[in-house]
Design a protein around this motif. Structure first.
Motif, short mmCIF file in Angstrom:
data_model
loop_
_atom_site.label_atom_id
_atom_site.label_comp_id
_atom_site.label_asym_id
_atom_site.label_seq_id
_atom_site.Cartn_x
_atom_site.Cartn_y
_atom_site.Cartn_z
N VAL A 107 0.88 -1.18 0.00
CA VAL A 107 0.00 0.00 0.00
C VAL A 107 0.92 1.22 0.00
O VAL A 107 1.84 1.31 0.81
CB VAL A 107 -0.92 0.05 1.23
N VAL B 200 -3.81 7.21 -2.08
CA VAL B 200 -3.41 5.86 -1.66
C VAL B 200 -3.73 4.88 -2.78
O VAL B 200 -4.81 4.94 -3.38
CB VAL B 200 -4.12 5.45 -0.35
N THR C 136 -3.15 0.54 -3.54
CA THR C 136 -2.70 -0.79 -3.12
C THR C 136 -2.37 -1.56 -4.39
O THR C 136 -3.22 -1.71 -5.26
CB THR C 136 -3.80 -1.52 -2.33
N ALA D 24 -8.15 0.32 -0.93
CA ALA D 24 -7.23 1.42 -0.58
C ALA D 24 -8.10 2.48 0.09
O ALA D 24 -9.19 2.78 -0.39
CB ALA D 24 -6.56 1.98 -1.83
N TYR E 149 -4.51 -3.74 -8.90
CA TYR E 149 -4.42 -2.64 -7.93
C TYR E 149 -5.79 -2.11 -7.54
O TYR E 149 -6.77 -2.29 -8.27
CB TYR E 149 -3.56 -1.49 -8.46
N GLY F 156 -7.45 1.61 -6.01
CA GLY F 156 -7.18 3.04 -5.91
C GLY F 156 -7.48 3.69 -7.23
O GLY F 156 -7.87 3.02 -8.17
N TRP G 70 -4.23 5.75 6.72
CA TRP G 70 -4.40 5.14 5.41
C TRP G 70 -4.12 3.64 5.48
O TRP G 70 -3.60 3.14 6.46
CB TRP G 70 -3.49 5.79 4.38
N GLY H 147 -5.07 -0.47 3.37
CA GLY H 147 -5.76 -1.24 2.35
C GLY H 147 -5.60 -2.72 2.60
O GLY H 147 -5.03 -3.14 3.61
#
Length: 149
Positions: free
Chosen positions: A58, A71, A73, A86, A106, A108, A121, A123
């Motif tokens: 992350v 952010v 991930t 995320a 991913y 985000g 923050w 994830g």
């Protein structure tokens, strides 16, 4: 003579289609080079990160031009669909952003304004969750938690 041209044209078309199929297959199999900047945008710089076990990382990024944090991930090895998320929370302003779903590479971007504020923050990838509380604060120490559910 017309038959010969037709056979030659059919052969050329077959070769063209076979070449196109090979080109498309090579493109479809190539794994994307996913970066935090690719997910969040070119103006974002990585300021912090946390491993999600061995599954990925992350990333917390920051854009000094607009004061936004982002952010993302990112999986170490893209593949079959997995539950991912995320998130970003700025407690001073109560700003919150998240992205969650089933993804192959991913999750985000999750963006929120955070200039001059502490941010929390994190994830997940599959059953591994990462949370970072009070991050990027001058006076406070961040608290990191990794949970396997």
């Amino acid at each position: 003579m017309g038959f010969t041209r037709m056979v030659a044209a059919a052969g050329a078309l077959t070769a063209l289609l076979a070449g196109s199929t090979v080109a498309l297959a090579a493109t479809a199999e190539a794994a994307p080079n996913v970066t935090p900047q690719g997910v969040c945008g070119s103006g974002y710089k990585t300021v912090n990160s946390a491993p999600v076990g061995s599954l990925g990382t992350v990333y917390l990024t920051y854009n000094s031009a607009n004061g936004n944090n982002c952010v993302a991930t990112i999986r170490s090895t893209p593949g079959t669909v997995k539950a991912m998320s995320a998130y970003l929370y700025v407690s001073d302003t109560d700003a919150y952003a998240e992205d969650y779903g089933n993804y192959t590479s991913y999750a985000g971007p999750a963006r929120a304004y955070g200039k001059g504020h502490c941010v929390s923050w994190g994830g997940n990838i599959d059953n591994v969750w990462v949370s970072v509380q009070d991050s990027n604060c001058a006076a406070r120490l961040e608290k990191r938690t990794t949970t396997v559910r």
